[in-house]
Design a protein around this motif. Structure first.
Motif, mmCIF file in Angstrom:
data_model
loop_
_atom_site.group_PDB
_atom_site.id
_atom_site.type_symbol
_atom_site.label_atom_id
_atom_site.label_comp_id
_atom_site.label_asym_id
_atom_site.label_seq_id
_atom_site.Cartn_x
_atom_site.Cartn_y
_atom_site.Cartn_z
ATOM 1 N N GLY A 429 0.929 -1.233 -0.149
ATOM 2 C CA GLY A 429 -0.086 0.024 0.110
ATOM 3 C C GLY A 429 0.810 1.286 0.127
ATOM 4 O O GLY A 429 0.265 2.349 0.254
ATOM 5 N N MET A 430 1.895 1.020 -0.294
ATOM 6 C CA MET A 430 3.027 2.033 -0.387
ATOM 7 C C MET A 430 3.820 2.527 -1.659
ATOM 8 O O MET A 430 4.335 1.446 -2.254
ATOM 9 C CB MET A 430 4.035 1.840 0.850
ATOM 10 C CG MET A 430 4.905 3.041 1.080
ATOM 11 S SD MET A 430 3.648 4.452 2.035
ATOM 12 C CE MET A 430 4.696 5.717 2.375
ATOM 13 N N MET A 431 3.648 3.639 -2.083
ATOM 14 C CA MET A 431 4.387 3.880 -3.291
ATOM 15 C C MET A 431 4.032 3.002 -4.494
ATOM 16 O O MET A 431 4.785 2.521 -5.096
ATOM 17 C CB MET A 431 5.839 4.008 -3.244
ATOM 18 C CG MET A 431 6.442 4.548 -1.940
ATOM 19 S SD MET A 431 6.011 6.186 -1.426
ATOM 20 C CE MET A 431 7.115 6.601 -0.435
ATOM 21 N N VAL A 432 2.523 3.066 -4.698
ATOM 22 C CA VAL A 432 2.112 2.033 -5.663
ATOM 23 C C VAL A 432 1.797 2.904 -7.037
ATOM 24 O O VAL A 432 1.096 4.029 -6.948
ATOM 25 C CB VAL A 432 0.619 1.605 -5.253
ATOM 26 C CG1 VAL A 432 0.158 0.587 -6.523
ATOM 27 C CG2 VAL A 432 0.992 0.805 -3.956
ATOM 28 N N LEU A 433 2.336 2.583 -8.129
ATOM 29 C CA LEU A 433 2.412 3.318 -9.333
ATOM 30 C C LEU A 433 1.143 2.850 -10.276
ATOM 31 O O LEU A 433 1.143 1.452 -10.464
ATOM 32 C CB LEU A 433 3.702 3.127 -10.366
ATOM 33 C CG LEU A 433 3.933 3.942 -11.566
ATOM 34 C CD1 LEU A 433 3.560 5.370 -11.447
ATOM 35 C CD2 LEU A 433 5.052 3.388 -12.312
ATOM 36 N N SER A 434 0.022 3.450 -10.599
ATOM 37 C CA SER A 434 -0.877 3.144 -11.126
ATOM 38 C C SER A 434 -1.668 4.412 -11.813
ATOM 39 O O SER A 434 -1.130 5.566 -11.934
ATOM 40 C CB SER A 434 -1.806 2.565 -10.259
ATOM 41 O OG SER A 434 -3.090 1.927 -10.899
ATOM 42 N N ALA A 435 -2.917 4.334 -12.440
ATOM 43 C CA ALA A 435 -3.391 5.228 -13.477
ATOM 44 C C ALA A 435 -3.894 6.589 -12.307
ATOM 45 O O ALA A 435 -4.086 6.306 -11.289
ATOM 46 C CB ALA A 435 -4.712 4.662 -13.867
ATOM 47 N N MET A 436 -3.546 7.498 -12.844
ATOM 48 C CA MET A 436 -3.857 8.750 -12.246
ATOM 49 C C MET A 436 -4.263 10.022 -13.168
ATOM 50 O O MET A 436 -3.749 10.841 -13.329
ATOM 51 C CB MET A 436 -2.724 9.315 -11.299
ATOM 52 C CG MET A 436 -2.883 10.393 -10.224
ATOM 53 S SD MET A 436 -1.334 10.473 -9.031
ATOM 54 C CE MET A 436 -1.546 9.025 -8.256
ATOM 55 N N PRO A 437 -5.528 9.793 -13.869
ATOM 56 C CA PRO A 437 -6.005 10.811 -14.888
ATOM 57 C C PRO A 437 -6.473 11.714 -14.293
ATOM 58 O O PRO A 437 -6.903 12.190 -13.201
ATOM 59 C CB PRO A 437 -7.046 9.825 -15.575
ATOM 60 C CG PRO A 437 -7.546 8.926 -14.299
ATOM 61 C CD PRO A 437 -6.389 8.491 -13.604
#
Length: 791
Positions: A429-437
């Protein structure tokens, strides 16, 4: 509560003034069915959002009363007994006369469970401050995924999904995950090969230009967590970039080249169950702001109705959201979780971001059948983030030295107030890279942190279990999946079961456990009679009034917690830290982080929310102030918690080696909590008993001439030292009108009035759990004291 209250008869002991019970002055009715959080709204003609918990689902009479009082019914719940309504505040007391009403409480806000304290989030706006830049995009169709070379920067590798894919060809296909959140932007490249069946907007945006479940204008939170469940996307990045170099260095694996563009490599950002079907229910507005609990309940009921109608075979509901509760497992939201589970749907939710103190988990994570997920930081992902954040190839090695995942400080801890184990397990749950539109960049990517990001990883794992079970293990239930996740979890050393639950998610080991389960078809055990937290306290409490200890070689990201009882005679709480040894510190980041939590439970009730200690320091807390001295930075004192005196119950002091520290650190601590405070003789002292939904009637207090202040304190027996905790409220009418400072979650309740000349009050029993008989029947013993200061 003092021992004499247990044997005191229904008498009033006055040491200064006379009082009389009033029937007509002031003209105001009792509010005993009304929650303390709602009391401040009782004196306004403006509309107030409320939840009306009813005794049955025959709503006609209650609905008619609401309309007659000038209110409106916003929603009537189908699967739990309750109504969401808006009603003028000064009409709420009239509504409570309806015999079908059990409780009226404020329709409190629920929030996406992002952590505003984590790097990458701005505390004021809860928007990402660290977006990824300079990349091209690509995606896979689901039939291509098992042909891709894995890299352990992926969530699916570290949490055991990848062997499920490759060994069983199970990618979550034919499992439907419903995400209740801020919506889901279906046009994001990370879902180019994903299956999104649709969605609905049930949020406050309905009827506005921002209406719509799939829009880049919606807050990114829901799309981010959806990517963690079922992304099929990847990014194409220059092979010389720091991001590529960092991933390859920390993972020890080479990223695959993207052949059409020489000199580039692909970073796949695949979800845990990339072939799972997704459906988005938007309950939060496009801003990502909190919404009343009724919106969340409405979203949950919609998901259940989808399933029961036969229109959709809903398998998993993923809820990265939450808020505090006084009724662990028993409020409307928690009860609805159990109803949903009984219909064969697995509900996964975040634990909350109120850690690191024990007993800080909220609703719906406190529900009996919920799979509740805590948050961990994993080595590869965290180091890569730090390298990118600082633009330094060595930053991650210095700022995260552990080779195993660490439960991060913000992750809420168990147990529940009624003694059940939570969280269920933990995940990244820390520093998770995912979609950020967003509207500017609909294809944006970014890092985010919180138990919000851990929850969807487990939701994806459940989708994998469900896909396998629907073919090979007919009759498997949500409880079977929960047991499998628990059995397959990886235990993290240095953290207890209330920090991490069963351990860190391993989807493959969970599947192995499910396959070998000899008792398929298990159902969750019903909630037991409220046992309280005796076992938890017995294992952790420090007994001495003055306690000293050496904290030796505390590792980065690890903590020690000190739990101790305070009561109405506690004069002050003091923590002294001396002889600090901060170890090897190449960048000057090594420090202790201190948190001091009040006796309240299931929420963020910290005297000291956070403080970094670099050398000798003292933390002093009494009924009126908090003082910090010494070499301390980053101090945050919660102003709301400081409105209360020291409340009887179990205070928690957490001393952590900041997770960005490079080395183990040590210190000596002394905790003092001397008795002997509150020995002054009050001017007015009243004892009595009160039952649930009763009130004392108005009491007039004679105020001495030249009074500068009047301090009123209401105490009772079942305070925060007991579970369930009773809730009594003190309502005051004085020179400046109504005062509801004594109608909070505090125990005792306290109000301080400046320059009063007239004073009326009454006491109400909002929630009385003590059922033991007294001489006069049932009731909660209470004591009211008033102290006047005169010139």
């Amino acid at each position: 509560m003092r021992k004499e209250l247990k044997s005191t008869l229904l008498t009033l002991i006055l040491t200064f003034s006379l009082f009389t019970i009033f029937a007509s002055v002031p003209t105001f009715a009792p509010v005993a069915k009304i929650s303390s959080a709602l009391a401040e709204s009782l004196y306004t003609s403006q509309d107030v959002d409320v939840l009306v918990k009813t005794k049955s689902n025959h709503y006609a009479g209650v609905e008619a009363n609401i309309l007659q009082l000038g209110g409106q019914v916003k929603s009537k719940f189908k699967y739990v007994n309750g109504i969401a309504a808006s009603i003028p505040g000064d009409k709420i007391t009239a509504l409570m006369a309806d015999d079908n009403i059990a409780t009226i409480y404020k329709d409190d806000l629920r929030f996406p469970t992002m952590d505003p304290r984590a790097p990458g989030l701005d505390m004021e706006t809860t928007t990402a401050s660290e977006y990824l830049a300079e990349f091209e995009t690509t995606y896979l169709t689901t039939d291509m995924i098992t042909g891709v070379e894995p890299n352990n920067y992926w969530n699916p590798i570290r949490m055991g999904a990848e062997p499920v894919w490759y060994e069983t060809n199970d990618l979550g296909q034919d499992s439907l995950v419903v995400i209740i959140d801020t919506g889901l932007w279906a046009g994001h490249f990370m879902f180019g090969g994903s299956s999104i069946l649709g969605g609905i907007d049930l949020s406050p945006d309905v009827g506005t230009p921002y209406e719509g479940w799939s829009s880049p204008n919606n807050h990114w939170h829901g799309t981010h967590v959806a990517g963690i469940v079922a992304s099929t996307g990847g990014i194409i990045v220059d092979e010389t970039s720091l991001l590529v170099q960092s991933i390859e260095y920390h993972s020890g694996m080479t990223l695959p080249p993207y052949l059409p563009i020489p000199g580039t490599k692909i970073i796949w950002l695949l979800g845990m169950a990339p072939a799972a079907d997704l459906y988005g229910i938007k309950v939060f507005p496009h801003t990502g702001a909190g919404v009343p609990e009724s919106y969340v309940i409405g979203g949950m009921e919609h998901a259940l109705e989808m399933h029961l109608s036969g229109d959709y075979d809903v398998d998993v509901i993923s809820m990265s959201l939450g808020g505090p509760t006084m009724y662990d497992g028993r409020d409307l939201e928690d009860q609805l979780v159990d109803v949903i589970t009984s219909h064969g749907i697995t509900l996964v939710t975040s634990a909350g971001n109120e850690g690191p103190a024990s007993m800080t988990g909220g609703s719906p994570g406190s529900a009996n059948t919920a799979i509740t997920v805590g948050a961990a930081a994993t080595p590869v992902q965290t180091r890569v983030y730090w390298d990118y954040y600082y633009g330094l190839s060595w930053a991650g090695d210095v700022l995260f030295t552990s080779e195993t995942p660490l439960i991060y400080a913000y992750s809420s801890r168990g147990p529940t107030s009624d003694g059940r184990l939570k969280p269920t397990l933990s995940a990244t749950g820390m520093m998770v890279l995912s979609a950020m539109p967003d509207a500017v960049d609909p294809q944006g990517l970014g890092w985010a942190s919180g138990t919000s990001m851990a929850c969807p990883a487990v939701s994806g794992a459940v989708a994998l279990l469900n896909t396998y079970a629907e073919t090979f293990i007919p009759g498997a239930t949500p409880e079977d999946y929960k047991q499998a996740l628990v059995a397959g979890a990886e235990w993290l050393p240095g953290f207890n079961k209330y920090d991490q639950g069963a351990g860190f998610l391993n989807a493959y080991d969970a599947l192995v456990s499910l396959v070998t389960d000899p008792s398929i078809g298990d159902l969750a055990k019903p909630l037991a009679p409220t046992a309280g937290f005796a076992e938890w306290i017995g294992n952790m409490e420090i007994g001495n009034r003055d306690y000293e200890a050496d904290i030796i070689d505390l590792q980065p990201g690890h903590k020690q917690e000190f739990i101790f009882l305070v009561n109405e005679h506690t004069e002050f709480i003091e923590l002294e830290m001396t002889n600090l040894d901060l170890g090897i510190d190449p960048v000057g980041f090594n420090s202790f982080e201190v948190y001091i939590q009040s006796a309240k439970r299931t929420g963020y009730w910290y005297f000291i929310e956070t403080a970094n200690v670099w050398d000798d320091a003292t933390f002093y807390i009494d009924d009126y102030e908090t003082i910090v001295t010494g070499d301390v930075t980053g101090i945050y004192i919660d102003p709301y918690t400081r409105l209360a005196p020291i409340e009887p119950g179990y205070v928690k002091i957490v001393i952590e080696n900041d997770w960005t520290s490079y080395d183990s650190i040590s210190c000596h601590i002394k905790i003092s909590r001397p008795m002997g405070g509150h020995t002054e003789k009050p001017d007015v002292k009243m004892h009595g008993f009160i039952r649930e939904y009763e009130w004392t009637g108005w009491i007039q207090i004679e105020v001495p001439e030249n009074t500068i202040t009047a301090e009123l304190t209401l105490s009772w027996m079942r305070d925060w030292r007991a579970y369930p905790t009773s809730d009594l409220d003190l309502i005051i009418y004085w020179d400046e009108g109504y005062n509801v400072d004594g109608a909070t979650w505090n125990s005792p309740e306290r109000a301080i009035l400046n320059d009063p000349t007239i004073l009326y009050l009454y006491i109400e029993g909002y929630s009385i759990y003590e059922k033991a008989p007294t001489l006069f029947g049932f009731g909660e013993p209470y004591e009211l004291t008033i102290t006047f200061t005169t010139s």
